[in-house]
Motif scaffolding. Structure first.
Motif, PDB file in Angstrom:
ATOM      1  N   ASN A   1      -0.914  -4.428  -8.062  1.00 33.14           N
ATOM      2  CA  ASN A   1      -1.833  -5.360  -7.408  1.00 33.14           C
ATOM      3  C   ASN A   1      -2.412  -4.863  -6.090  1.00 33.14           C
ATOM      4  O   ASN A   1      -3.599  -4.997  -5.841  1.00 33.14           O
ATOM      5  CB  ASN A   1      -1.149  -6.713  -7.183  1.00 33.14           C
ATOM      6  CG  ASN A   1      -1.017  -7.512  -8.461  1.00 33.14           C
ATOM      7  OD1 ASN A   1      -1.660  -7.196  -9.457  1.00 33.14           O
ATOM      8  ND2 ASN A   1      -0.178  -8.533  -8.436  1.00 33.14           N
ATOM      9  N   ASP A   2      -1.591  -4.311  -5.236  1.00 30.95           N
ATOM     10  CA  ASP A   2      -2.029  -3.953  -3.889  1.00 30.95           C
ATOM     11  C   ASP A   2      -2.432  -2.491  -3.754  1.00 30.95           C
ATOM     12  O   ASP A   2      -2.584  -2.005  -2.639  1.00 30.95           O
ATOM     13  CB  ASP A   2      -0.919  -4.266  -2.877  1.00 30.95           C
ATOM     14  CG  ASP A   2      -1.084  -5.648  -2.260  1.00 30.95           C
ATOM     15  OD1 ASP A   2      -2.124  -6.281  -2.507  1.00 30.95           O
ATOM     16  OD2 ASP A   2      -0.184  -6.087  -1.524  1.00 30.95           O
ATOM     17  N   PHE A   3      -2.609  -1.793  -4.861  1.00 33.48           N
ATOM     18  CA  PHE A   3      -2.934  -0.369  -4.758  1.00 33.48           C
ATOM     19  C   PHE A   3      -4.197  -0.160  -3.922  1.00 33.48           C
ATOM     20  O   PHE A   3      -4.213   0.632  -2.972  1.00 33.48           O
ATOM     21  CB  PHE A   3      -3.133   0.253  -6.138  1.00 33.48           C
ATOM     22  CG  PHE A   3      -3.439   1.735  -6.089  1.00 33.48           C
ATOM     23  CD1 PHE A   3      -2.422   2.671  -6.194  1.00 33.48           C
ATOM     24  CD2 PHE A   3      -4.750   2.201  -5.918  1.00 33.48           C
ATOM     25  CE1 PHE A   3      -2.686   4.032  -6.134  1.00 33.48           C
ATOM     26  CE2 PHE A   3      -5.026   3.555  -5.864  1.00 33.48           C
ATOM     27  CZ  PHE A   3      -4.000   4.475  -5.963  1.00 33.48           C
TER      28      PHE A   3
ATOM     29  N   TRP B   1      -8.155  -4.378   2.337  1.00 31.73           N
ATOM     30  CA  TRP B   1      -7.000  -4.015   3.172  1.00 31.73           C
ATOM     31  C   TRP B   1      -6.515  -5.187   4.010  1.00 31.73           C
ATOM     32  O   TRP B   1      -5.350  -5.221   4.428  1.00 31.73           O
ATOM     33  CB  TRP B   1      -7.306  -2.799   4.049  1.00 31.73           C
ATOM     34  CG  TRP B   1      -8.317  -2.957   5.146  1.00 31.73           C
ATOM     35  CD1 TRP B   1      -9.620  -2.589   5.098  1.00 31.73           C
ATOM     36  CD2 TRP B   1      -8.094  -3.456   6.470  1.00 31.73           C
ATOM     37  NE1 TRP B   1     -10.237  -2.843   6.290  1.00 31.73           N
ATOM     38  CE2 TRP B   1      -9.320  -3.369   7.161  1.00 31.73           C
ATOM     39  CE3 TRP B   1      -6.980  -3.971   7.142  1.00 31.73           C
ATOM     40  CZ2 TRP B   1      -9.478  -3.788   8.483  1.00 31.73           C
ATOM     41  CZ3 TRP B   1      -7.126  -4.385   8.462  1.00 31.73           C
ATOM     42  CH2 TRP B   1      -8.361  -4.288   9.115  1.00 31.73           C
ATOM     43  N   MET B   2      -7.369  -6.165   4.229  1.00 29.23           N
ATOM     44  CA  MET B   2      -6.950  -7.350   4.973  1.00 29.23           C
ATOM     45  C   MET B   2      -5.968  -8.208   4.185  1.00 29.23           C
ATOM     46  O   MET B   2      -5.280  -9.045   4.759  1.00 29.23           O
ATOM     47  CB  MET B   2      -8.174  -8.201   5.320  1.00 29.23           C
ATOM     48  CG  MET B   2      -8.913  -7.748   6.557  1.00 29.23           C
ATOM     49  SD  MET B   2      -7.990  -8.141   8.043  1.00 29.23           S
ATOM     50  CE  MET B   2      -9.239  -7.898   9.271  1.00 29.23           C
ATOM     51  N   GLN B   3      -5.915  -8.004   2.866  1.00 24.47           N
ATOM     52  CA  GLN B   3      -5.121  -8.891   2.029  1.00 24.47           C
ATOM     53  C   GLN B   3      -3.901  -8.208   1.416  1.00 24.47           C
ATOM     54  O   GLN B   3      -3.339  -8.698   0.445  1.00 24.47           O
ATOM     55  CB  GLN B   3      -6.024  -9.459   0.928  1.00 24.47           C
ATOM     56  CG  GLN B   3      -7.189 -10.260   1.488  1.00 24.47           C
ATOM     57  CD  GLN B   3      -8.087 -10.834   0.420  1.00 24.47           C
ATOM     58  OE1 GLN B   3      -7.642 -11.562  -0.462  1.00 24.47           O
ATOM     59  NE2 GLN B   3      -9.371 -10.518   0.482  1.00 24.47           N
ATOM     60  N   VAL B   4      -3.456  -7.101   2.016  1.00 25.91           N
ATOM     61  CA  VAL B   4      -2.225  -6.475   1.520  1.00 25.91           C
ATOM     62  C   VAL B   4      -1.054  -7.401   1.787  1.00 25.91           C
ATOM     63  O   VAL B   4      -1.106  -8.267   2.673  1.00 25.91           O
ATOM     64  CB  VAL B   4      -1.987  -5.100   2.189  1.00 25.91           C
ATOM     65  CG1 VAL B   4      -3.073  -4.115   1.793  1.00 25.91           C
ATOM     66  CG2 VAL B   4      -1.899  -5.230   3.708  1.00 25.91           C
ATOM     67  N   ASP B   5       0.022  -7.203   1.015  1.00 26.19           N
ATOM     68  CA  ASP B   5       1.147  -8.131   1.158  1.00 26.19           C
ATOM     69  C   ASP B   5       1.893  -7.960   2.474  1.00 26.19           C
ATOM     70  O   ASP B   5       2.590  -8.868   2.922  1.00 26.19           O
ATOM     71  CB  ASP B   5       2.108  -8.022  -0.030  1.00 26.19           C
ATOM     72  CG  ASP B   5       2.646  -6.616  -0.231  1.00 26.19           C
ATOM     73  OD1 ASP B   5       2.366  -5.725   0.598  1.00 26.19           O
ATOM     74  OD2 ASP B   5       3.342  -6.393  -1.247  1.00 26.19           O
ATOM     75  N   ASP B   6       1.749  -6.801   3.119  1.00 24.17           N
ATOM     76  CA  ASP B   6       2.320  -6.590   4.440  1.00 24.17           C
ATOM     77  C   ASP B   6       1.297  -7.076   5.473  1.00 24.17           C
ATOM     78  O   ASP B   6       0.504  -6.301   6.005  1.00 24.17           O
ATOM     79  CB  ASP B   6       2.654  -5.111   4.656  1.00 24.17           C
ATOM     80  CG  ASP B   6       3.462  -4.865   5.927  1.00 24.17           C
ATOM     81  OD1 ASP B   6       3.385  -5.695   6.859  1.00 24.17           O
ATOM     82  OD2 ASP B   6       4.159  -3.831   5.999  1.00 24.17           O
ATOM     83  N   GLU B   7       1.317  -8.362   5.744  1.00 25.49           N
ATOM     84  CA  GLU B   7       0.307  -8.968   6.606  1.00 25.49           C
ATOM     85  C   GLU B   7       0.332  -8.382   8.014  1.00 25.49           C
ATOM     86  O   GLU B   7      -0.714  -8.236   8.663  1.00 25.49           O
ATOM     87  CB  GLU B   7       0.514 -10.480   6.661  1.00 25.49           C
ATOM     88  CG  GLU B   7       0.316 -11.163   5.314  1.00 25.49           C
ATOM     89  CD  GLU B   7       0.629 -12.644   5.366  1.00 25.49           C
ATOM     90  OE1 GLU B   7       0.958 -13.143   6.465  1.00 25.49           O
ATOM     91  OE2 GLU B   7       0.543 -13.299   4.310  1.00 25.49           O
ATOM     92  N   GLU B   8       1.529  -8.031   8.499  1.00 25.36           N
ATOM     93  CA  GLU B   8       1.628  -7.509   9.857  1.00 25.36           C
ATOM     94  C   GLU B   8       0.951  -6.146   9.992  1.00 25.36           C
ATOM     95  O   GLU B   8       0.370  -5.829  11.032  1.00 25.36           O
ATOM     96  CB  GLU B   8       3.099  -7.417  10.283  1.00 25.36           C
ATOM     97  CG  GLU B   8       3.269  -7.224  11.780  1.00 25.36           C
ATOM     98  CD  GLU B   8       4.703  -7.406  12.246  1.00 25.36           C
ATOM     99  OE1 GLU B   8       4.974  -7.110  13.430  1.00 25.36           O
ATOM    100  OE2 GLU B   8       5.547  -7.832  11.435  1.00 25.36           O
ATOM    101  N   PHE B   9       1.003  -5.346   8.930  1.00 18.98           N
ATOM    102  CA  PHE B   9       0.329  -4.053   8.955  1.00 18.98           C
ATOM    103  C   PHE B   9      -1.185  -4.260   9.083  1.00 18.98           C
ATOM    104  O   PHE B   9      -1.866  -3.549   9.833  1.00 18.98           O
ATOM    105  CB  PHE B   9       0.665  -3.265   7.698  1.00 18.98           C
ATOM    106  CG  PHE B   9       0.241  -1.813   7.728  1.00 18.98           C
ATOM    107  CD1 PHE B   9       0.082  -1.123   8.920  1.00 18.98           C
ATOM    108  CD2 PHE B   9       0.010  -1.139   6.539  1.00 18.98           C
ATOM    109  CE1 PHE B   9      -0.301   0.213   8.942  1.00 18.98           C
ATOM    110  CE2 PHE B   9      -0.375   0.192   6.532  1.00 18.98           C
ATOM    111  CZ  PHE B   9      -0.538   0.866   7.745  1.00 18.98           C
ATOM    112  N   ALA B  10      -1.713  -5.238   8.363  1.00 22.38           N
ATOM    113  CA  ALA B  10      -3.136  -5.550   8.455  1.00 22.38           C
ATOM    114  C   ALA B  10      -3.501  -6.013   9.864  1.00 22.38           C
ATOM    115  O   ALA B  10      -4.538  -5.616  10.425  1.00 22.38           O
ATOM    116  CB  ALA B  10      -3.515  -6.613   7.433  1.00 22.38           C
TER     117      ALA B  10
ATOM    118  N   GLY C   1       3.888  -2.499 -16.396  1.00 24.12           N
ATOM    119  CA  GLY C   1       4.964  -2.440 -15.407  1.00 24.12           C
ATOM    120  C   GLY C   1       4.913  -3.569 -14.401  1.00 24.12           C
ATOM    121  O   GLY C   1       5.244  -3.400 -13.254  1.00 24.12           O
ATOM    122  N   PHE C   2       4.460  -4.740 -14.842  1.00 25.62           N
ATOM    123  CA  PHE C   2       4.384  -5.895 -13.908  1.00 25.62           C
ATOM    124  C   PHE C   2       5.781  -6.221 -13.398  1.00 25.62           C
ATOM    125  O   PHE C   2       6.736  -6.207 -14.140  1.00 25.62           O
ATOM    126  CB  PHE C   2       3.827  -7.121 -14.606  1.00 25.62           C
ATOM    127  CG  PHE C   2       2.375  -7.007 -14.963  1.00 25.62           C
ATOM    128  CD1 PHE C   2       1.738  -8.049 -15.609  1.00 25.62           C
ATOM    129  CD2 PHE C   2       1.631  -5.895 -14.620  1.00 25.62           C
ATOM    130  CE1 PHE C   2       0.398  -7.971 -15.942  1.00 25.62           C
ATOM    131  CE2 PHE C   2       0.291  -5.821 -14.941  1.00 25.62           C
ATOM    132  CZ  PHE C   2      -0.331  -6.885 -15.616  1.00 25.62           C
TER     133      PHE C   2
END
Length: 298
Positions: free
Chosen positions: A52-54, A100-109, A297-298
Motif C-alpha cells: 500500500n505505502d510503496f 508522501w503526505m499519507q504514509v503510515d508513519d505520520e511523524e516522518f511526513a 502478500g496482503f
C-alpha cells in the motif's frame, strides 16, 4: 543577476510552466526531472502492486534526496543555487505531493514538511537580508510564495502542520498588496508574449503546454468566480519574522535527519531500490497485475 525587465518580457532565465505560473528555467528542468523520477517509482504506472505505502515512501525518499542536495547550499548561503530547487519542490508538492503526505508513519511526513519549510524560510530571510527578495532578482518569486503557501495550508488540513505558509503570506502581502490591478495587466502581457513565442517556435517548451494552458484558463474562470481575494489576503505583517521553532533550519534539519535515520530507506518487498525501472523483469513479475497468482502478500 537578472536585469530589470519590461512589463511584457520575462528575463531569459525564466519561462512559464503554464499560463498561470512563472518558473525559472532551472526550476522547470528540476521539476520535470522530479516528475520523471516519480513516474519511475509509481507501481500503477508499471502495472504493479507491491504494497500500500510503496509509492508514498518512494516519494518521501525522493524528496529526501533533494534535501541532501539543498543542505550544503543552505549552510553556505548559496541562495541563487538553492532557489530553483526550492521552487521546483513547491510546484511538485502541489501537483504530485499528496502520496508522501499519507504514509503510515505520520511523524516522518510531518518532519519532512517542516524540513522543507525551514529551508524555504531560511532562504527567503537570507535574500531579504541581502536586499534581493523581489521580482527584479527572482522573477518567479510570487509564484513560489503562492505555491508554498497553498501547499502549507493543504498540509495543515492533512494534520501535517508547519509554520511556513504564514511567512509566505506575510511576504506576499508586503511585496504585492495594493498593486494587484497593475500586476494582473503585466502578467497578461507576459503570457501573451510567451504564447506568441510558442506559436513562432522561439520558445523551447513541452508539446502539451498549450493544451494545459486552456485547461488552466478554464480553472481560472471558476476560481475567479469563487474568490477574488489575492492569495496573501490573510497575511499578517509580523509573521515575516515569525520565530516558530520549526522555522529554525539548524534544529529542524537535525531533528529531521535523526527521525529519518530510523525509517527504512529501501522497499520492504522486492529489490532495495525505489526506482522500478532499475528492477529486473524477474523482480517485477511477482508484483505484476498480469501475474496469475492472486496472492499479493496482503
Amino acid at each position: 543577476m537578472p536585469a530589470a525587465r519590461s512589463s511584457k518580457q520575462l528575463p531569459k532565465e525564466y519561462t512559464f510552466l503554464n499560463s498561470k505560473t512563472i518558473i525559472s528555467k532551472k526550476g522547470k528542468a528540476q521539476l520535470l526531472d522530479l516528475f520523471d523520477k516519480a513516474k519511475n517509482r509509481d507501481p500503477d504506472y508499471h502495472d504493479m502492486y507491491i504494497y500500500n505505502d510503496f509509492l508514498g515512501y518512494a516519494m518521501i525518499w525522493l524528496v529526501n534526496s533533494i534535501f541532501k542536495t539543498m543542505n550544503p547550499l543552505v549552510t553556505k548561503s548559496k541562495w541563487d543555487e538553492l532557489y530553483p530547487l526550492v521552487e521546483s519542490l513547491a510546484q511538485f508538492f502541489l501537483m504530485d505531493g499528496d502520496a508522501w503526505m499519507q504514509v503510515d508513519d505520520e511523524e516522518f511526513a510531518v518532519w519532512t514538511n517542516k524540513a522543507y519549510g525551514s529551508i524555504l524560510v531560511t532562504m527567503l530571510r537570507g535574500l531579504e537580508t541581502q536586499g534581493r527578495l523581489d521580482e527584479l532578482h527572482f522573477a518567479s518569486l510570487e509564484d513560489l510564495l503562492k505555491a508554498a503557501a497553498e501547499w502549507g495550508d493543504l498540509a495543515k488540513e492533512m494534520e501535517c502542520r508547519a509554520s511556513y505558509s504564514k511567512v509566505c503570506k506575510a511576504f506576499g502581502k508586503r511585496l504585492f498588496a495594493g498593486k494587484e490591478a497593475a500586476r494582473k495587466k503585466a502578467r497578461e502581457e507576459m503570457v501573451d508574449a510567451w504564447k506568441k513565442k510558442l506559436e513562432d517556435g522561439d520558445e523551447d517548451e513541452d508539446e502539451d503546454d498549450e493544451d494545459d494552458d486552456e485547461d488552466e484558463d478554464d480553472d481560472d474562470d471558476e476560481d475567479d468566480d469563487e474568490d477574488d481575494k489575492p492569495w496573501y489576503h490573510k497575511g499578517v505583517a509580523k509573521d515575516a519574522k515569525l520565530k516558530a521553532s520549526d522555522l529554525n533550519y539548524t534544529t529542524t534539519w537535525k531533528a529531521y535527519k535523526k527521525y529519518a535515520s530510523g525509517v527504512p530507506s529501501v522497499p520492504l518487498r522486492g529489490p532495495p531500490n525505489w526506482d522500478l525501472t532499475k528492477w529486473k523483469k524477474s523482480d517485477k513479475a511477482q508484483f505484476s497485475f498480469d501475474n496469475d497468482d492472486d496472492d499479493f502478500g496482503f
